[in-house]
Scaffold this motif. Structure first.
Motif, mmCIF file in Angstrom:
data_model
loop_
_atom_site.group_PDB
_atom_site.id
_atom_site.type_symbol
_atom_site.label_atom_id
_atom_site.label_comp_id
_atom_site.label_asym_id
_atom_site.label_seq_id
_atom_site.Cartn_x
_atom_site.Cartn_y
_atom_site.Cartn_z
ATOM 1 N N VAL A 5 0.528 -1.120 -0.190
ATOM 2 C CA VAL A 5 -0.303 -0.319 0.095
ATOM 3 C C VAL A 5 1.376 1.767 -0.063
ATOM 4 C CG1 VAL A 5 -2.416 1.618 1.278
ATOM 5 C CG2 VAL A 5 -1.663 -1.407 1.118
ATOM 6 N N ALA A 6 0.767 2.028 -0.636
ATOM 7 C CA ALA A 6 1.920 3.089 -1.199
ATOM 8 C C ALA A 6 0.801 4.753 -1.359
ATOM 9 C CB ALA A 6 1.840 3.293 -2.366
ATOM 10 N N ASP A 7 1.352 5.725 -1.286
ATOM 11 C CA ASP A 7 1.039 7.272 -0.569
ATOM 12 C C ASP A 7 -0.531 7.845 -0.122
ATOM 13 O OD1 ASP A 7 2.696 9.242 0.043
ATOM 14 O OD2 ASP A 7 1.647 10.294 -0.976
ATOM 15 N N ASN A 8 -1.396 7.276 -1.723
ATOM 16 C CA ASN A 8 -2.073 7.378 -2.501
ATOM 17 C C ASN A 8 -2.975 6.836 -0.936
ATOM 18 O OD1 ASN A 8 -3.584 9.787 -3.602
ATOM 19 N ND2 ASN A 8 -4.340 7.976 -4.975
ATOM 20 N N CYS A 9 -2.951 5.974 -0.054
ATOM 21 C CA CYS A 9 -4.039 5.787 0.818
ATOM 22 C C CYS A 9 -4.489 6.484 1.863
ATOM 23 C CB CYS A 9 -3.584 3.971 0.879
ATOM 24 S SG CYS A 9 -4.989 3.579 2.264
ATOM 25 N N CYS A 50 -8.790 -0.938 -5.692
ATOM 26 C CA CYS A 50 -8.768 0.485 -4.603
ATOM 27 C C CYS A 50 -9.648 1.523 -5.337
ATOM 28 C CB CYS A 50 -7.647 0.582 -3.923
ATOM 29 S SG CYS A 50 -6.980 2.212 -3.684
ATOM 30 N N PRO A 51 -10.322 2.797 -4.652
ATOM 31 C CA PRO A 51 -10.821 3.833 -5.329
ATOM 32 C C PRO A 51 -10.145 5.333 -5.975
ATOM 33 C CG PRO A 51 -11.864 3.034 -3.758
ATOM 34 C CD PRO A 51 -10.897 2.647 -3.841
ATOM 35 N N ALA A 52 -8.400 4.669 -4.980
ATOM 36 C CA ALA A 52 -7.423 5.801 -4.949
ATOM 37 C C ALA A 52 -6.003 4.961 -5.788
ATOM 38 C CB ALA A 52 -6.978 6.087 -4.006
ATOM 39 N N ASP A 53 -6.064 3.826 -6.057
ATOM 40 C CA ASP A 53 -5.332 3.405 -6.992
ATOM 41 C C ASP A 53 -3.617 2.994 -6.040
ATOM 42 O OD1 ASP A 53 -6.664 2.774 -8.718
ATOM 43 O OD2 ASP A 53 -6.215 4.950 -9.910
ATOM 44 N N ALA A 54 -4.008 3.226 -5.216
ATOM 45 C CA ALA A 54 -2.994 2.919 -4.097
ATOM 46 C C ALA A 54 -2.004 1.759 -3.506
ATOM 47 C CB ALA A 54 -3.474 3.596 -2.969
ATOM 48 N N ILE A 55 -2.806 0.122 -4.122
ATOM 49 C CA ILE A 55 -1.991 -0.745 -4.346
ATOM 50 C C ILE A 55 -0.690 -0.744 -5.664
ATOM 51 C CG2 ILE A 55 -2.687 -3.183 -3.744
ATOM 52 C CD1 ILE A 55 -5.085 -2.467 -2.174
#
Ligand code: SF4
Ligand code: F3S
Length: 107
Positions: A5-9, A50-55
């Protein structure tokens, strides 16, 4: 190999990912989730949820987000398992495309 899981989460924390993980490897912090790399079976089910494309799969992480590999591993040891989705923060959509949110991470 693991998924990360990266920044946009951060501050989005939609938690749709939790619903699909077959091995309950998401860990919950105050305003972000991480993946326990020792539990992830690389099934890829969470990425499209993920709606935020965070993974990201570990090798696909953008160069400027590689530090999230170590951060997921570190925080997965401290944070509790989450296996049921909860409501996202009310202002999640406001933060969705904000870059460099690591400064807002609550541990
Ligand atoms: Fe869970 Fe699969 Fe995502 Fe790993 S890749 S965190 S096992 S849903
Ligand atoms: Fe975060 Fe996306 Fe899951 S915002 S909580 S990785 S659905």
């Amino acid at each position: 190999m693991t998924f990360v899981v990266a920044d946009n989460c951060i501050r989005c924390k939609y938690m749709d990912c939790v619903e699909v993980c077959p091995v309950d490897c998401f860990r919950e912090g105050p305003n972000m989730l991480v993946i326990d790399p020792d539990e992830c079976i690389d099934c890829n089910l969470c990425v499209p949820e993920c709606p935020a494309d965070a993974i990201f799969e570990e090798d696909d992480l953008p160069e400027d987000q590689k530090h999230f590999i170590a951060l997921n591993a570190e925080l997965a040891k401290k944070w509790p398992t989450i296996s049921v989705k909860k409501p996202a923060p009310e202002d999640a959509d406001d933060w969705k495309n904000t870059p460099d949110k690591l400064q807002y991470l609550e541990r």
